[in-house]
Motif scaffolding. Sequence first.
Motif, PDB file in Angstrom:
ATOM      1  N   THR A 169       4.787   8.636 -11.246  1.00  0.00           N
ATOM      2  CA  THR A 169       4.067   9.653 -10.483  1.00  0.00           C
ATOM      3  C   THR A 169       3.037   9.030  -9.547  1.00  0.00           C
ATOM      4  N   VAL A 170       2.259   8.084 -10.055  1.00  0.00           N
ATOM      5  CA  VAL A 170       1.246   7.429  -9.219  1.00  0.00           C
ATOM      6  C   VAL A 170       1.917   6.633  -8.099  1.00  0.00           C
ATOM      7  N   TYR A 171       3.023   5.969  -8.407  1.00  0.00           N
ATOM      8  CA  TYR A 171       3.750   5.203  -7.380  1.00  0.00           C
ATOM      9  C   TYR A 171       4.240   6.131  -6.274  1.00  0.00           C
ATOM     10  N   LEU A 172       4.787   7.269  -6.652  1.00  0.00           N
ATOM     11  CA  LEU A 172       5.264   8.218  -5.640  1.00  0.00           C
ATOM     12  C   LEU A 172       4.106   8.788  -4.827  1.00  0.00           C
ATOM     13  N   LEU A 173       2.974   9.050  -5.474  1.00  0.00           N
ATOM     14  CA  LEU A 173       1.805   9.529  -4.733  1.00  0.00           C
ATOM     15  C   LEU A 173       1.301   8.479  -3.741  1.00  0.00           C
ATOM     16  N   LEU A 174       1.381   7.212  -4.114  1.00  0.00           N
ATOM     17  CA  LEU A 174       0.984   6.151  -3.196  1.00  0.00           C
ATOM     18  C   LEU A 174       1.972   6.007  -2.037  1.00  0.00           C
ATOM     19  N   SER A 175       3.204   6.456  -2.232  1.00  0.00           N
ATOM     20  CA  SER A 175       4.232   6.347  -1.200  1.00  0.00           C
ATOM     21  C   SER A 175       4.248   7.536  -0.245  1.00  0.00           C
ATOM     22  N   VAL A 176       3.527   8.594  -0.563  1.00  0.00           N
ATOM     23  CA  VAL A 176       3.543   9.806   0.263  1.00  0.00           C
ATOM     24  C   VAL A 176       3.123   9.538   1.710  1.00  0.00           C
ATOM     25  N   PRO A 177       2.065   8.783   1.976  1.00  0.00           N
ATOM     26  CA  PRO A 177       1.715   8.549   3.386  1.00  0.00           C
ATOM     27  C   PRO A 177       2.842   7.866   4.170  1.00  0.00           C
ATOM     28  N   SER A 178       3.538   6.942   3.539  1.00  0.00           N
ATOM     29  CA  SER A 178       4.655   6.290   4.209  1.00  0.00           C
ATOM     30  C   SER A 178       5.819   7.252   4.408  1.00  0.00           C
ATOM     31  N   LEU A 179       6.033   8.127   3.441  1.00  0.00           N
ATOM     32  CA  LEU A 179       7.105   9.115   3.579  1.00  0.00           C
ATOM     33  C   LEU A 179       6.849  10.062   4.743  1.00  0.00           C
ATOM     34  N   LEU A 180       5.582  10.346   4.990  1.00  0.00           N
ATOM     35  CA  LEU A 180       5.224  11.244   6.084  1.00  0.00           C
ATOM     36  C   LEU A 180       5.122  10.525   7.424  1.00  0.00           C
ATOM     37  N   GLY A 181       5.315   9.202   7.421  1.00  0.00           N
ATOM     38  CA  GLY A 181       5.291   8.445   8.666  1.00  0.00           C
ATOM     39  C   GLY A 181       3.911   8.100   9.156  1.00  0.00           C
ATOM     40  N   VAL A 207      13.788   4.922   2.002  1.00  0.00           N
ATOM     41  CA  VAL A 207      13.917   3.562   1.464  1.00  0.00           C
ATOM     42  C   VAL A 207      12.752   2.694   1.905  1.00  0.00           C
ATOM     43  N   GLU A 208      12.376   2.779   3.166  1.00  0.00           N
ATOM     44  CA  GLU A 208      11.238   1.982   3.644  1.00  0.00           C
ATOM     45  C   GLU A 208       9.936   2.421   2.987  1.00  0.00           C
ATOM     46  N   ALA A 209       9.752   3.702   2.798  1.00  0.00           N
ATOM     47  CA  ALA A 209       8.511   4.196   2.182  1.00  0.00           C
ATOM     48  C   ALA A 209       8.393   3.728   0.740  1.00  0.00           C
ATOM     49  N   LEU A 210       9.497   3.706   0.005  1.00  0.00           N
ATOM     50  CA  LEU A 210       9.441   3.316  -1.398  1.00  0.00           C
ATOM     51  C   LEU A 210       9.386   1.805  -1.588  1.00  0.00           C
ATOM     52  N   THR A 211       9.895   1.032  -0.639  1.00  0.00           N
ATOM     53  CA  THR A 211       9.898  -0.423  -0.798  1.00  0.00           C
ATOM     54  C   THR A 211       8.743  -1.116  -0.070  1.00  0.00           C
ATOM     55  N   GLU A 212       8.095  -0.413   0.821  1.00  0.00           N
ATOM     56  CA  GLU A 212       6.966  -0.998   1.564  1.00  0.00           C
ATOM     57  C   GLU A 212       5.805  -1.267   0.609  1.00  0.00           C
ATOM     58  N   ASP A 213       5.297  -2.475   0.606  1.00  0.00           N
ATOM     59  CA  ASP A 213       4.191  -2.901  -0.269  1.00  0.00           C
ATOM     60  C   ASP A 213       4.497  -2.606  -1.739  1.00  0.00           C
ATOM     61  N   PHE A 233       4.967  -4.511  -4.449  1.00  0.00           N
ATOM     62  CA  PHE A 233       4.178  -5.191  -5.474  1.00  0.00           C
ATOM     63  C   PHE A 233       2.781  -4.595  -5.589  1.00  0.00           C
ATOM     64  N   LEU A 234       2.140  -4.362  -4.464  1.00  0.00           N
ATOM     65  CA  LEU A 234       0.785  -3.806  -4.466  1.00  0.00           C
ATOM     66  C   LEU A 234       0.766  -2.397  -5.076  1.00  0.00           C
ATOM     67  N   LYS A 235       1.704  -1.549  -4.648  1.00  0.00           N
ATOM     68  CA  LYS A 235       1.758  -0.200  -5.202  1.00  0.00           C
ATOM     69  C   LYS A 235       2.104  -0.221  -6.683  1.00  0.00           C
ATOM     70  N   SER A 236       2.951  -1.158  -7.095  1.00  0.00           N
ATOM     71  CA  SER A 236       3.296  -1.259  -8.519  1.00  0.00           C
ATOM     72  C   SER A 236       2.078  -1.643  -9.351  1.00  0.00           C
ATOM     73  N   MET A 237       1.337  -2.635  -8.892  1.00  0.00           N
ATOM     74  CA  MET A 237       0.154  -3.075  -9.635  1.00  0.00           C
ATOM     75  C   MET A 237      -0.896  -1.963  -9.712  1.00  0.00           C
ATOM     76  N   ILE A 238      -1.102  -1.260  -8.607  1.00  0.00           N
ATOM     77  CA  ILE A 238      -2.076  -0.173  -8.599  1.00  0.00           C
ATOM     78  C   ILE A 238      -1.639   0.939  -9.540  1.00  0.00           C
ATOM     79  N   SER A 239      -0.366   1.307  -9.490  1.00  0.00           N
ATOM     80  CA  SER A 239       0.095   2.410 -10.340  1.00  0.00           C
ATOM     81  C   SER A 239       0.081   2.039 -11.818  1.00  0.00           C
TER      82      SER A 239
END
Length: 75
Positions: free
Chosen positions: A10-22, A44-50, A52-58
Amino acid sequence: MKKLIGTIVTVYLLLSVPSLLGIGRVIDWVPEATILQIIHVTVVEALTEDFFLKSMISITISLIIRTFLIKRTYT
């Protein structure tokens, strides 16, 4: 354990929302690109961008949340 993994996802997806919205990037699409191709590349780009950083934060946020929930149930 399921709650911890669910919180991490859930936290990973929330961190990916800005990238999903462009937000923060501009992509020029080829005029022949279909809607499905555009959606696929964006997701795919939104979920794979950064990743490692998003994984560590989540993981960190999930462990903190889990620690507070465990403390709260024992008191």
